[in-house]
Design a protein around this motif. Structure first.
Motif, PDB file in Angstrom:
ATOM      1  N   PHE A 111       0.832  -1.215   0.000  1.00 24.42           N
ATOM      2  CA  PHE A 111       0.000   0.000   0.000  1.00 24.42           C
ATOM      3  C   PHE A 111       0.860   1.255   0.000  1.00 24.42           C
ATOM      4  O   PHE A 111       0.628   2.182  -0.778  1.00 24.42           O
ATOM      5  N   PHE A 112       1.858   1.282   0.887  1.00 24.29           N
ATOM      6  CA  PHE A 112       2.726   2.457   0.971  1.00 24.29           C
ATOM      7  C   PHE A 112       3.866   2.315  -0.043  1.00 24.29           C
ATOM      8  O   PHE A 112       5.040   2.219   0.317  1.00 24.29           O
ATOM      9  N   SER A 113       3.475   2.324  -1.304  1.00 22.49           N
ATOM     10  CA  SER A 113       4.451   2.285  -2.384  1.00 22.49           C
ATOM     11  C   SER A 113       5.177   3.629  -2.450  1.00 22.49           C
ATOM     12  O   SER A 113       4.731   4.611  -1.846  1.00 22.49           O
ATOM     13  N   PRO A 114       6.296   3.709  -3.171  1.00 22.48           N
ATOM     14  CA  PRO A 114       7.017   4.988  -3.262  1.00 22.48           C
ATOM     15  C   PRO A 114       6.158   6.164  -3.714  1.00 22.48           C
ATOM     16  O   PRO A 114       6.269   7.248  -3.133  1.00 22.48           O
ATOM     17  N   PRO A 115       5.270   6.030  -4.730  1.00 16.57           N
ATOM     18  CA  PRO A 115       4.424   7.183  -5.077  1.00 16.57           C
ATOM     19  C   PRO A 115       3.499   7.614  -3.950  1.00 16.57           C
ATOM     20  O   PRO A 115       3.323   8.810  -3.704  1.00 16.57           O
ATOM     21  N   VAL A 116       2.896   6.638  -3.246  1.00 20.37           N
ATOM     22  CA  VAL A 116       1.991   6.975  -2.146  1.00 20.37           C
ATOM     23  C   VAL A 116       2.768   7.624  -1.007  1.00 20.37           C
ATOM     24  O   VAL A 116       2.336   8.632  -0.423  1.00 20.37           O
ATOM     25  N   THR A 117       3.928   7.063  -0.689  1.00 20.71           N
ATOM     26  CA  THR A 117       4.752   7.635   0.388  1.00 20.71           C
ATOM     27  C   THR A 117       5.209   9.044   0.040  1.00 20.71           C
ATOM     28  O   THR A 117       5.175   9.956   0.871  1.00 20.71           O
ATOM     29  N   GLY A 118       5.636   9.248  -1.217  1.00 24.43           N
ATOM     30  CA  GLY A 118       6.066  10.575  -1.633  1.00 24.43           C
ATOM     31  C   GLY A 118       4.943  11.588  -1.584  1.00 24.43           C
ATOM     32  O   GLY A 118       5.142  12.730  -1.166  1.00 24.43           O
ATOM     33  N   ALA A 119       3.736  11.178  -2.021  1.00 22.37           N
ATOM     34  CA  ALA A 119       2.588  12.087  -1.972  1.00 22.37           C
ATOM     35  C   ALA A 119       2.229  12.442  -0.526  1.00 22.37           C
ATOM     36  O   ALA A 119       1.916  13.603  -0.218  1.00 22.37           O
ATOM     37  N   ALA A 120       2.295  11.449   0.371  1.00 17.51           N
ATOM     38  CA  ALA A 120       1.985  11.708   1.773  1.00 17.51           C
ATOM     39  C   ALA A 120       3.014  12.656   2.400  1.00 17.51           C
ATOM     40  O   ALA A 120       2.656  13.588   3.135  1.00 17.51           O
ATOM     41  N   LEU A 121       4.296  12.438   2.111  1.00 21.69           N
ATOM     42  CA  LEU A 121       5.330  13.333   2.639  1.00 21.69           C
ATOM     43  C   LEU A 121       5.191  14.744   2.072  1.00 21.69           C
ATOM     44  O   LEU A 121       5.401  15.734   2.784  1.00 21.69           O
ATOM     45  N   GLY A 122       4.833  14.845   0.787  1.00 24.68           N
ATOM     46  CA  GLY A 122       4.612  16.161   0.197  1.00 24.68           C
ATOM     47  C   GLY A 122       3.441  16.888   0.826  1.00 24.68           C
ATOM     48  O   GLY A 122       3.490  18.104   1.039  1.00 24.68           O
ATOM     49  N   LEU A 123       2.373  16.132   1.144  1.00 26.18           N
ATOM     50  CA  LEU A 123       1.219  16.731   1.809  1.00 26.18           C
ATOM     51  C   LEU A 123       1.590  17.252   3.192  1.00 26.18           C
ATOM     52  O   LEU A 123       1.190  18.352   3.594  1.00 26.18           O
ATOM     53  N   VAL A 124       2.371  16.456   3.916  1.00 26.91           N
ATOM     54  CA  VAL A 124       2.807  16.886   5.246  1.00 26.91           C
ATOM     55  C   VAL A 124       3.708  18.113   5.149  1.00 26.91           C
ATOM     56  O   VAL A 124       3.560  19.086   5.900  1.00 26.91           O
ATOM     57  N   ALA A 125       4.653  18.089   4.208  1.00 28.76           N
ATOM     58  CA  ALA A 125       5.579  19.211   4.049  1.00 28.76           C
ATOM     59  C   ALA A 125       4.860  20.489   3.655  1.00 28.76           C
ATOM     60  O   ALA A 125       5.220  21.587   4.101  1.00 28.76           O
ATOM     61  N   GLY A 126       3.819  20.368   2.814  1.00 30.25           N
ATOM     62  CA  GLY A 126       3.089  21.560   2.402  1.00 30.25           C
ATOM     63  C   GLY A 126       2.106  22.052   3.435  1.00 30.25           C
ATOM     64  O   GLY A 126       1.721  23.229   3.407  1.00 30.25           O
ATOM     65  N   SER A 127       1.689  21.186   4.360  1.00 32.71           N
ATOM     66  CA  SER A 127       0.697  21.567   5.370  1.00 32.71           C
ATOM     67  C   SER A 127       1.323  22.185   6.614  1.00 32.71           C
ATOM     68  O   SER A 127       0.632  22.870   7.361  1.00 32.71           O
ATOM     69  N   VAL A 128       2.582  21.923   6.863  1.00 33.57           N
ATOM     70  CA  VAL A 128       3.263  22.459   8.055  1.00 33.57           C
ATOM     71  C   VAL A 128       4.010  23.721   7.633  1.00 33.57           C
ATOM     72  O   VAL A 128       4.991  23.638   6.881  1.00 33.57           O
ATOM     73  N   PRO A 129       3.567  24.910   8.076  1.00 31.18           N
ATOM     74  CA  PRO A 129       4.189  26.168   7.617  1.00 31.18           C
ATOM     75  C   PRO A 129       5.693  26.252   7.822  1.00 31.18           C
ATOM     76  O   PRO A 129       6.411  26.646   6.891  1.00 31.18           O
ATOM     77  N   PRO A 130       6.253  25.898   8.990  1.00 31.30           N
ATOM     78  CA  PRO A 130       7.715  25.996   9.129  1.00 31.30           C
ATOM     79  C   PRO A 130       8.462  25.097   8.148  1.00 31.30           C
ATOM     80  O   PRO A 130       9.459  25.514   7.546  1.00 31.30           O
ATOM     81  N   LEU A 131       7.954  23.885   7.957  1.00 31.94           N
ATOM     82  CA  LEU A 131       8.594  22.969   7.029  1.00 31.94           C
ATOM     83  C   LEU A 131       8.417  23.426   5.587  1.00 31.94           C
ATOM     84  O   LEU A 131       9.345  23.320   4.765  1.00 31.94           O
ATOM     85  N   SER A 132       7.240  23.968   5.287  1.00 31.60           N
ATOM     86  CA  SER A 132       6.991  24.474   3.946  1.00 31.60           C
ATOM     87  C   SER A 132       7.893  25.656   3.621  1.00 31.60           C
ATOM     88  O   SER A 132       8.451  25.748   2.519  1.00 31.60           O
ATOM     89  N   ASN A 133       8.061  26.569   4.580  1.00 29.94           N
ATOM     90  CA  ASN A 133       8.943  27.714   4.355  1.00 29.94           C
ATOM     91  C   ASN A 133      10.397  27.289   4.219  1.00 29.94           C
ATOM     92  O   ASN A 133      11.150  27.853   3.422  1.00 29.94           O
ATOM     93  N   ALA A 134      10.793  26.276   4.985  1.00 31.51           N
ATOM     94  CA  ALA A 134      12.183  25.814   4.912  1.00 31.51           C
ATOM     95  C   ALA A 134      12.485  25.135   3.584  1.00 31.51           C
ATOM     96  O   ALA A 134      13.597  25.235   3.060  1.00 31.51           O
TER      97      ALA A 134
END
Length: 213
Positions: free
Chosen positions: A22-45
């Motif tokens: 289930f957690f294939s590389p595309p799914v994992t990458g999309a989930a990490l991108g969602l987290v990175a874009g949703s957290v303002p400090p991480l998104s700004n960094a």
């Protein structure tokens, strides 16, 4: 107790295998991108011009841009391998061999995929847009956001199948299936030119995205 312990011992690895699928590389990458874009400090960094992690993000973006050429190479390699496999099975001269013609696609299979992909899926996408609009989950009528969201849904529903399947089958070592899938995708891409053009015109009209300024 011993039987239940054995069942639990066999169940845990099975669950682990299913989770890895289930957690294939595309799914994992999309989930990490969602987290990175949703957290303002991480998104700004990552995305900020002076962000401390912006060089890392740029490097990852450069590596990610190589995915499509690599996938095309895998698709072409699978086609060549499928052709070689068919030729070798023909040379064996055994008409009863189950491998002979194993990579050939039946016409009814192609027709079924075309029907599902370019008739049923667009109808489902259009119904989804109208349903979301009816229950108030889309932005207000006439807004740019509504046009973009509607067009994205309609666009996803009328595109031909992705070539990720060939890559995934190759990674799993299923080269024969990858060859059959590569041949099917090549036929589908060739036949998709006209329906995709028509469906894109309908999507542009239905979403009203061309009226945006």
């Amino acid at each position: 107790n011993g039987d239940s312990n054995n069942e639990m011992t066999g169940l845990i690895p099975k669950i682990g295998r299913e989770l890895r699928k289930f957690f294939s590389p595309p799914v994992t990458g999309a989930a990490l991108g969602l987290v990175a874009g949703s957290v303002p400090p991480l998104s700004n960094a990552l995305l900020g011009k002076g962000g401390i992690l912006s060089p890392f993000f740029g490097a990852m973006k450069t590596l990610g841009s190589a995915y499509l050429p690599a996938a095309l190479l895998v698709l072409a390699g699978s086609l060549v391998g499928s052709k070689s496999g068919s030729a070798s099975s023909d040379d064996d001269g055994d008409p009863s061999s189950p491998k002979q013609g194993g990579s050939n696609m039946k016409v009814r299979t192609i027709i079924a995929i075309l029907f599902a992909r370019f008739i049923l899926a667009p109808i489902g996408g259009l119904a989804t847009v109208h349903l979301l609009g009816a229950i108030g989950l889309l932005p207000e009528i006439g807004s740019r956001a509504r046009a973009v969201v509607s067009f994205a849904i309609l666009l996803e529903s009328c595109m031909p199948p992705a070539q990720n399947t060939v890559v995934m089958l190759t990674i799993e070592g299923l080269t024969e299936r990858a060859g059959r899938m590569a041949k099917a995708l090549t036929i589908l891409y060739s036949l998709a030119i006209v329906p995709v053009t028509v469906l894109l015109s309908i999507a542009l009209h239905q979403s009203n995205i061309m009226a945006l300024k």
